[in-house]
Scaffold this active site. Sequence first.
Site, PDB file in Angstrom:
ATOM      1  N   LYS A 107      42.593  35.523  41.263  1.00  0.00           N
ATOM      2  CA  LYS A 107      41.617  35.877  42.291  1.00  0.00           C
ATOM      3  C   LYS A 107      41.556  34.756  43.310  1.00  0.00           C
ATOM      4  CE  LYS A 107      36.707  36.952  42.815  1.00  0.00           C
ATOM      5  NZ  LYS A 107      35.459  37.265  42.093  1.00  0.00           N
ATOM      6  N   LYS A 126      43.766  39.925  43.120  1.00  0.00           N
ATOM      7  CA  LYS A 126      42.753  40.268  44.118  1.00  0.00           C
ATOM      8  C   LYS A 126      42.706  39.204  45.193  1.00  0.00           C
ATOM      9  CE  LYS A 126      37.801  40.577  44.382  1.00  0.00           C
ATOM     10  NZ  LYS A 126      36.628  40.027  43.841  1.00  0.00           N
TER      11      LYS A 126
END
Length: 332
Positions: free
Chosen positions: A201, A257
Amino acid sequence: MNGFPAKRMRRLRKSAAIRDMLAETHLSVDRLVAPLFVRPGRGLRSEISSMPGQFQFSPDEAMETIRRWADAGLRAVLLFGITQSKDAVGSAAWDDNAAVQQLTRNIKQALPEMLVVTDTCLCEYTEHGHCGTVAELPDGRVDVDNDATLDSLAKAAVSQARSGADVVAPSAMMDGQVAAIREALDAAGLTETLILSYAVKFASSLYGPFRDAAESAPAHAELEGRQTYQMDHRSCSQAIPEARMDADEGADMLMVKPAAAYLDVIAQIREQLRLPLAAYHVSGEYAMLKAAAGAGWLNEREAVLEITRSIRRAGADLIITYYAEQLADWLA
Ligand code: PBG
Ligand code: ZN
């Protein structure tokens, strides 16, 4: 036979039948996860201004939307909770009566087949908006205290799983969070709950609209947003070790992400690890498309299908997307 004019690549594209026959990437509703923001109350449904078409719902209103999604063929939702009762450690995250836990129970009762994924983090529940407990560390820096946060994340995951969540999705980017959560789930007898780890992330400006939606913008300028725990977009070499670590700690599925701006990262993880892989097409990626479509600058349907298929082509098995409902409609 290795050059023009004997070889003509355009022969492979000359009709729709040939193009369709050779299509290598397929998208189906089975692959989509629809995010949803839930807050306490009744009859609440307020549109998020930076995310047209997305809402904050109270649990009752959320159920109505989720029933519609189920009818459209969607099979999984990702729940984010909003709360008024924020504190320093984010204790509302493990309140069994918080909005996420309540909605999870409602969904599993009314639509048992619907997969419920819960975002396991603390930023929506802490008054400073960080993904953990902020403290002065031994070296004098004020930062999110990694190890002190693990226990909070584990408690939140157990509360969510106990409410019926099929999958918990830790998104705090604390080292050791997957192991801490797996251990706590197993100790509570929740051995069947899956962990979808937000393993890779990045600290991204593309989460901006989400922070409006989840009311979770981080304070403490000295922490420079979330850059001491989320990854630096200029570097990719930490992606494999991040993913490996979570796999070793017991993650069932991994996530990258954001998605569309990070296709190279998705492709690398796909190649290096054999775990199921999700990609999160995030709020800012959604907002950009909505804005351009709203202005009439591009064909929304074609653009969204192209980008979502590109995320699949890069190697994601699952796609978390605010376009899930529209995609279900377009793919039907
Ligand atoms: C919470 C969390 C965030 C997102 C998912 N889980 C925000 C953040 O880390 O700042 C972003 C999702 C989106 O932008 O759509 N940790
Ligand atoms: Zn967070």
